[in-house]
Design a protein around this motif. Structure first.
Motif, PDB file in Angstrom:
ATOM      1  N   ILE A 122       0.836  -1.212   0.000  1.00  0.00           N
ATOM      2  CA  ILE A 122       0.000   0.000   0.000  1.00  0.00           C
ATOM      3  C   ILE A 122       0.868   1.259   0.000  1.00  0.00           C
ATOM      4  N   THR A 123       2.005   1.204   0.717  1.00  0.00           N
ATOM      5  CA  THR A 123       2.829   2.408   0.862  1.00  0.00           C
ATOM      6  C   THR A 123       4.029   2.448  -0.079  1.00  0.00           C
ATOM      7  N   GLY A 124       4.264   1.353  -0.813  1.00  0.00           N
ATOM      8  CA  GLY A 124       5.413   1.333  -1.728  1.00  0.00           C
ATOM      9  C   GLY A 124       6.739   1.169  -1.027  1.00  0.00           C
ATOM     10  N   MET A 125       6.726   0.447   0.083  1.00  0.00           N
ATOM     11  CA  MET A 125       7.958   0.224   0.846  1.00  0.00           C
ATOM     12  C   MET A 125       8.432  -1.219   0.651  1.00  0.00           C
ATOM     13  N   ASP A 126       9.627  -1.535   1.181  1.00  0.00           N
ATOM     14  CA  ASP A 126      10.165  -2.884   1.014  1.00  0.00           C
ATOM     15  C   ASP A 126       9.944  -3.771   2.234  1.00  0.00           C
ATOM     16  N   GLU A 127       9.915  -3.174   3.417  1.00  0.00           N
ATOM     17  CA  GLU A 127       9.627  -3.977   4.612  1.00  0.00           C
ATOM     18  C   GLU A 127       9.000  -3.085   5.684  1.00  0.00           C
ATOM     19  N   VAL A 128       8.191  -3.716   6.526  1.00  0.00           N
ATOM     20  CA  VAL A 128       7.463  -2.981   7.564  1.00  0.00           C
ATOM     21  C   VAL A 128       7.703  -3.642   8.913  1.00  0.00           C
ATOM     22  N   THR A 129       7.955  -2.822   9.949  1.00  0.00           N
ATOM     23  CA  THR A 129       7.963  -3.338  11.320  1.00  0.00           C
ATOM     24  C   THR A 129       6.638  -2.951  11.976  1.00  0.00           C
ATOM     25  N   ILE A 247      -5.374   8.201  -0.233  1.00  0.00           N
ATOM     26  CA  ILE A 247      -4.611   7.863  -1.456  1.00  0.00           C
ATOM     27  C   ILE A 247      -4.406   6.378  -1.718  1.00  0.00           C
ATOM     28  N   MET A 248      -5.122   5.517  -1.010  1.00  0.00           N
ATOM     29  CA  MET A 248      -4.848   4.081  -1.179  1.00  0.00           C
ATOM     30  C   MET A 248      -5.145   3.617  -2.608  1.00  0.00           C
ATOM     31  N   GLY A 249      -4.148   3.007  -3.201  1.00  0.00           N
ATOM     32  CA  GLY A 249      -4.287   2.521  -4.573  1.00  0.00           C
ATOM     33  C   GLY A 249      -4.127   3.624  -5.612  1.00  0.00           C
ATOM     34  N   LYS A 250      -4.052   4.873  -5.176  1.00  0.00           N
ATOM     35  CA  LYS A 250      -3.946   6.011  -6.102  1.00  0.00           C
ATOM     36  C   LYS A 250      -2.499   6.430  -6.289  1.00  0.00           C
ATOM     37  N   VAL A 251      -1.779   6.500  -5.180  1.00  0.00           N
ATOM     38  CA  VAL A 251      -0.361   6.873  -5.245  1.00  0.00           C
ATOM     39  C   VAL A 251       0.315   6.243  -4.037  1.00  0.00           C
ATOM     40  N   GLN A 342     -10.122  -3.531  -4.329  1.00  0.00           N
ATOM     41  CA  GLN A 342     -11.116  -2.567  -4.798  1.00  0.00           C
ATOM     42  C   GLN A 342     -11.761  -1.819  -3.647  1.00  0.00           C
ATOM     43  N   GLY A 343     -11.952  -2.517  -2.545  1.00  0.00           N
ATOM     44  CA  GLY A 343     -12.571  -1.881  -1.385  1.00  0.00           C
ATOM     45  C   GLY A 343     -11.720  -0.733  -0.853  1.00  0.00           C
ATOM     46  N   LEU A 344     -10.401  -0.948  -0.791  1.00  0.00           N
ATOM     47  CA  LEU A 344      -9.515   0.103  -0.276  1.00  0.00           C
ATOM     48  C   LEU A 344      -9.488   1.298  -1.229  1.00  0.00           C
TER      49      LEU A 344
END
Lengths: 480, 448
Positions: A122-129, A247-251, A342-344
């Motif tokens: 969703i955020t365009g990152m490589d890993e999340v803590t 902006i989810m799914g938009k950018v 689609q929901g997001l």
């Protein structure tokens, strides 16, 4: 209303404990014991239930009132999320940290791992803590990761740069990571002034912290240019995820140059705010920052087993007890898999639609200092009403009498008499139309009977409170 | 088709709204995002019904080992939670409310948190409490930063017997702040008082101790308090709130700040969170406290009410000069703590504490009877104690996990030369039969 302590009767008891099935232990030495029992309430279960039920009725909440609180994303909290979180109540976090304990926790560790993967997408990152326990905790963790990155590279960095419209937590979190703050003013186009930013930028800047869309609800058209400039000074871009609902799914923040993001699960991902907490503030990073992520870090081995990495010397260490506010993570995970792709997207679209609708309907009655297409929230000013001696706070209190939780007022600080409205996607047109009508009425009353607004609210259990007395007397604990 | 049934608009309503705004599609509203920056992929799987979602969550639960019998603590404890706690904190007027910035329509949350602050003060013996922090570990770090501000000094001394996670969080928080953290190595599972005396000088802002400590040992820090104050530093005590049903309060020992984790007060284990952290202090320190504080006052008609007070300490006013960056706290779980404490009551908490100790002492005696097992005897204990096994505890614990038994926390991961040591926790929920089962299984595992 009486305090629970004022309803107390000596000897009364709300809980019967199991009878002991072991011998009584020898007493501890006097020196280790408290001298008298803690003065806790002594009430029956029914007294207790009535007390807290009546207290609960003295609250506005999303379930009882429209709550258009800007910057806070007070969307509806689906009930199934509560049921899902309750499933996980019995699992002890220490189990996963025992020798070979991770094998007993594949469900919970795997869920955290999957949640991290979805948030990374969703955020365009490589890993999340998932360890940070709230948005501000995520900010602090994120800036500490940036600090570790610079230290490992041998970069000498001293400053964190924030726009003047930023959340107060941004500079406060950067300060806790040891940085000094440079504040950049907002331009007439409603975002950080690009020219002033270029002047402020220097090789000692560690990071630029931005909310995008910003706290005026506007998407910064120069965001790519800003991140390119920041990167040219080897400064990293920090994304405050407070406004991710737009902006989810938009950018994706990662696609426009952000290196670190935090996400407020209690805003965007439908987990309740709990009267002030708990939230959760997972942090996503680009590849170059992965080595510094907090421990324990959940990793997947070649066979699809989830393990805990606990001894990485480059890591910033531990930022909280265990794996974060796990129950909140369960709710966010359930929310994401239930809404799906689609929901997001629809969430963000309707959040933006609703905010623009309210802006258009009210702009004839309230000043809009930055009048352009907004994202998920819009900011008005009560400057017109001020001519009649009516402040934003008076409008806010009038709304309470009409059954609406007030919008955020006096934030962002750069807007005089700010009224910041975020309807969220879960509100119906009918609810918004009724709210719009009351806002219009408030503007009319401001002209015809300003005193009525100063006197509001009249329908609540109490009126406006003497905050000076509270601060002076500092009575923060019942003396009864 | 409405992909999210939580988005209520009909297509007609969307058309009306678009017309009111003066655009022809929702997509037009996203025009401010430059087209070259738009997301190229979005790989979240398709959505599903509520029913299917719940079933998926049940499947995740099933991937964990079932019905583990817990003799582990390490900061989180398997205690009784009265039914009222779930039911009352589950009222959505509480859990779907926001931070009580508008007091007139938030008196429920505000009064409850004022009552919570009172409960924490009465439990710890302190004068003032805030309305909660994230957890016990971050509360230790916040207390240390509070002491740094109050004293203007730059060194924190920590007893090595403090929970290792709290110590790690403390170090993470202080790493970038030019503050030195000095750890005193434990002496037989207790504070090494000689080493503390050596470490105390006029650069020390605070000394952090824990009671009962990570080994389970209960100590009286009264004499330490005098020494610490003599050096001009503050004493911070991290405490286990259930133990305060019987144990000496931090204030009774002369501590200036008390902190701890509130999980044991009516909050489920829930794989580590949410719980809440508490922080309470002497009155003189109130302006240096982090986080939200609720104060009592009156309205124009003289009616009693509650507000967020001393907000000039906080980030939304002071920004980078705030006492902490904390904004969201753990209010709902602090509320659960209050409901728990109000339910169990004055005598009930003492009784519960005694029950914990009685069960732990029974368990201690049973484990001490196993050939080759010895008990750490350096200090009395509450509901946790350390035993030494004849061989490394890690392998034994791993073995017993396969039998659905979390037998304790091996100390080898946290302390050097402690490979054979195991910390065992026994709460009021463990029956004599379960304790006997632990002793039997442990004995069997040691024979293997």
């Amino acid at each position: 209303m009486q305090l629970i302590y004022e309803k107390s009767t000596p000897g009364r008891n709300g809980v019967r404990l199991p009878a002991s099935d072991v011998p009584a232990a020898a007493a501890l030495p006097e020196s280790l014991l408290r001298t008298e029992a803690a003065g806790l309430p002594e009430v029956s279960e029914l007294d207790l239930v009535r007390h807290f039920t009546i207290l609960s009725q003295r609250n506005f909440s999303v379930d009882t009132n429209f709550y258009p609180l800007g910057s806070c994303t007070m969307k509806y909290n689906a009930k199934v999320l509560e049921n899902a979180a309750a499933l996980f109540a019995p699992f002890h976090p220490m189990t996963a940290l025992l020798p070979q304990g991770a094998a007993c926790c594949q469900g919970t560790l795997g869920m955290l791992y999957d949640l991290g993967q979805m948030l990374a997408d969703i955020t365009g990152m490589d890993e999340v803590t998932t360890q940070p326990l709230a948005g501000a905790h995520g900010e602090m963790t994120g800036i500490m990761l940036i600090s570790a990155y610079h230290k490992a590279k041998g970069n000498k960095k001293k400053y964190v740069l924030v726009p003047d419209s930023s959340h107060g937590t941004n500079p406060a979190s950067a300060a806790m990571a040891g940085y000094e703050i440079i504040t950049v003013p907002t331009a007439p186009y409603g975002d950080m002034d690009l020219e002033l930013f270029k002047k402020a930028m220097n090789s000692e800047v560690a990071a630029v912290m931005m909310t995008c869309p910003n706290t005026l609800g506007l998407f910064n058209p120069h965001i790519k240019e800003i991140s390119d400039i920041a990167h040219s000074h080897d400064a990293l871009m920090y994304y405050d995820g407070a406004n991710l609902n737009a902006i989810m799914g938009k950018v994706k923040p990662g696609d426009v140059g952000f290196d670190v993001v935090h996400v407020n699960l209690h805003k965007t991902f439908g987990t309740p705010h709990g009267g002030g907490g708990p939230g959760a503030g997972p942090v996503g990073v680009k590849k170059s920052l992965i080595p510094f992520l907090p421990q324990p870090r959940i990793v997947m081995d070649g066979e699809g087993q989830f393990l805990l990495e606990t001894a990485n010397q480059l890591s910033i260490g531990r930022t909280a007890n265990f794996f974060g506010n796990f129950g909140v993570m369960v709710k966010a995970y359930a929310y994401i898999i239930m809404l799906g792709r689609q929901g997001l997207i629809q969430v963000s679209e309707q959040a933006v639609l609703n905010a623009n609708y309210i802006k258009e309907k009210l702009k004839a009655y309230y000043d809009v200092p930055y009048d352009m297409t907004c994202m998920h929230e819009c900011v008005f000013s009560a400057s017109k009403q001020l001519a009649h001696g009516v402040h934003a706070i008076d409008i806010a209190k009038y709304l309470i009498d009409k059954g609406y939780h007030p919008p955020t007022v006096y934030f962002p600080m750069i807007v005089k008499e700010a009224i910041m409205i975020e309807p969220t996607e879960t509100e119906s047109k009918a609810t918004m139309d009724a709210f719009i009508q009351v806002m219009i009425e408030a503007a009319q009353v401001a002209e015809t009977d300003p005193q009525a607004l100063h006197d509001a609210p009249l329908t609540m259990p109490i009126g406006r409170l003497d905050e000076t007395k509270a601060a002076r007397e500092q009575n923060v604990c019942c003396q009864w | 088709m409405n992909e999210s049934h939580y988005c209520p608009h009909s297509p007609e309503e969307i058309s009306e709204m678009l017309a009111a705004i003066g655009v022809s599609s929702v997509e037009e509203l996203f025009a401010p995002i430059p087209s070259d920056l738009r997301a190229k992929t979005f790989n979240i799987p398709p959505g599903m019904s509520e029913f299917e979602t719940y079933a998926r969550m049940q499947a995740i639960v099933a991937d964990n080992s079932k019905s583990m019998l817990n003799f582990i603590g390490g900061g989180f404890y398997d205690h009784i939670i009265p039914s009222v706690v779930d039911h009352l904190s589950g009222r959505s007027e509480f859990y779907t409310a926001y931070t009580p910035y508008q007091p007139e329509c938030s008196q429920g949350t505000l009064q409850a948190l004022f009552e919570y602050q009172t409960a924490i003060c009465r439990l710890t013996g302190m004068d003032v409490s805030n309305a909660s922090l994230y957890d016990g570990a971050t509360a230790c770090a916040e207390a240390a930063m509070m002491a740094l501000r109050v004293t203007g000094r730059n060194r924190i001394v920590v007893d090595g017997c403090v929970n290792p996670f709290s110590r790690q969080v403390l170090k993470t928080y202080l790493y970038n702040l030019k503050v030195e953290v000095v750890e005193i190595a434990p002496l037989d599972g207790t504070l090494n008082r000689d080493e503390l005396a050596k470490a105390l000088d006029d650069s020390v802002a605070a000394v952090l101790v824990q009671n009962p400590n990570f080994f389970g040992c209960v100590e009286d820090f009264s004499a330490i308090a005098d020494q610490v104050h003599g050096a001009g530093a503050l004493l911070v005590a991290s405490v286990y709130p259930v133990s305060l049903g019987i144990l000496k309060t931090p204030a009774g020992m002369g501590a200036d700040i008390a902190v701890g984790d509130g999980q044991s007060l009516g909050n489920p284990l829930s794989f580590g969170g949410p719980s809440f952290g508490f922080i309470a202090a002497k009155k003189a320190l109130i302006r240096n406290m982090p986080g939200r504080i609720i104060g009592e006052t009156i309205d124009k008609q003289g009616r009693r009410g509650y507000v967020l007070t001393l907000q000039a300490r906080e980030q939304h006013i002071k920004r980078h000069k705030a006492t902490s960056n904390i904004c969201s706290n753990q209010g709902l779980y602090a509320l659960r703590g209050l409901i728990f404490l109000s339910s169990i009551g004055k005598q009930g908490l003492a009784e519960m504490a005694r029950l914990n100790r009685d069960k732990a002492e029974y368990a201690k005696a049973q484990l001490a009877d196993i050939p080759g097992v010895t008990v750490l005897q350096s200090a009395p204990t509450f509901n946790e104690f350390t035993v030494f096994l004849p061989r490394p505890a890690a392998a034994v614990v791993a073995d017993l996990l396969k039998h659905g038994l979390a037998a304790g926390v091996p100390l080898g991961d946290y302390y050097e030369d402690s490979a054979n040591a195991l910390v065992v926790t026994v709460t009021e929920k463990r029956t004599r039969k379960e304790i006997d089962h632990l002793a039997k299984e442990l004995e069997a595992a040691l024979c293997n």
